[in-house]
Scaffold this active site. Structure first.
Site, mmCIF file in Angstrom:
data_model
loop_
_atom_site.group_PDB
_atom_site.id
_atom_site.type_symbol
_atom_site.label_atom_id
_atom_site.label_comp_id
_atom_site.label_asym_id
_atom_site.label_seq_id
_atom_site.Cartn_x
_atom_site.Cartn_y
_atom_site.Cartn_z
ATOM 1 N N SER A 70 -126.909 15.959 44.265
ATOM 2 C CA SER A 70 -126.431 17.623 44.210
ATOM 3 C C SER A 70 -125.173 18.041 45.017
ATOM 4 O O SER A 70 -125.090 17.508 46.063
ATOM 5 C CB SER A 70 -127.522 18.498 44.678
ATOM 6 N N TYR A 125 -134.648 21.200 50.424
ATOM 7 C CA TYR A 125 -134.045 20.479 49.146
ATOM 8 C C TYR A 125 -132.731 19.869 49.552
ATOM 9 O O TYR A 125 -132.512 18.666 49.320
ATOM 10 C CB TYR A 125 -133.857 21.386 47.897
#
Length: 250
Positions: free
Chosen positions: A142, A155
């Site tokens: 990400s 996360y």
């Protein structure tokens, strides 16, 4: 362009929805025989099975909870029975939640790490006997690692861990001809995005499109394009890298 992927064998974790589904279908269209997995039964599972049957090839959609080590071991044993080897491994399965850091329970921290980091680690470790010269391992990361996102510290930490893991494994297994890379995503339009209320969807589209050089959000098949390249011999000298598929987001 023919990437000469026909007949190759792939395992894509979490491939029934979103980005994973786009990757699975793109690989199948390129002639790759794909095994993918899902955590829970849903219409997405049956519809993917139907689409793969229409495309043709030796494809399998299996159930496996990647937060459970024994289920990962069983999944890779099944892959070994089906294909004997893996030319491409895509660590796509992941979990996410949005919680203020001060209120983040240990149980939730552990859950996210168990799926996103430990799960990926165990999939790779169990896959090692099936990987060989020319195999490509891709972990879906990400852009949040660089940008940071409030409420997603747990996360983001897992996606940063995948970068370190991949770089180290690239060095360790490079002499065997096995490549490890991360594809770091920006904001991609998936089923979850389209399930948002219209006002939220419109706001997100405007906000994040304005942050990208291309002025729009990404599509799952655009992520799949990067995966196809990393699966092919065109990228045979690319390893230990993080490749952004993010529209130039900042």
């Amino acid at each position: 362009m023919d990437l000469e992927l026909r007949g190759k064998k792939a395992l894509v974790t979490g491939g029934t929805r979103g980005v994973g589904r786009g990757i699975v279908l793109a690989l199948a269209h390129a002639g790759v025989d794909v095994v993918t997995c899902y955590q829970r039964e849903s219409d997405y599972v049956t519809s993917l099975e139907r689409e793969l049957k229409e495309i043709g090839g030796d494809h399998h959609v299996l159930r496996a909870d990647l937060s459970q080590p024994q289920e990962i071991a069983a999944l890779l044993e099944r892959v070994k029975e089906i294909h004997k080897k893996i030319d491409l491994l895509v660590n796509n399965a992941g979990a996410i939640s949005h919680i203020p850091y001060a209120d983040l329970p240990l149980e939730e921290w552990t859950r996210i790490l168990a799926t996103n980091v430990t799960g990926a680690h165990l999939v790779i470790q169990h896959a090692l006997p099936l990987l060989g010269e020319g195999s490509s391992v891709i972990s879906i990361g990400s852009k949040a690692v660089e940008a940071g996102i409030p409420l997603r510290s747990h996360y983001t930490a897992t996606k940063a861990a995948l970068v370190g893991l991949s770089r180290s494994l690239a060095k360790e297994f490079g002499p065997q001809g096995i490549r490890f890379n991360v594809v770091a995503l920006g904001v991609i339009e998936t089923e979850n995005f389209h399930a948002l209320p219209e006002d939220q969807r419109t706001l997100m589209t405007q906000r994040y499109s304005a942050k990208t050089a291309l002025g729009r959000l990404g599509q799952p098949d655009e992520v799949a394009g990067a995966v196809l390249w990393l699966a092919s011999d065109l990228s045979r000298y690319v390893t230990g890298n993080t490749i952004g598929v993010d529209g130039g987001i900042s």
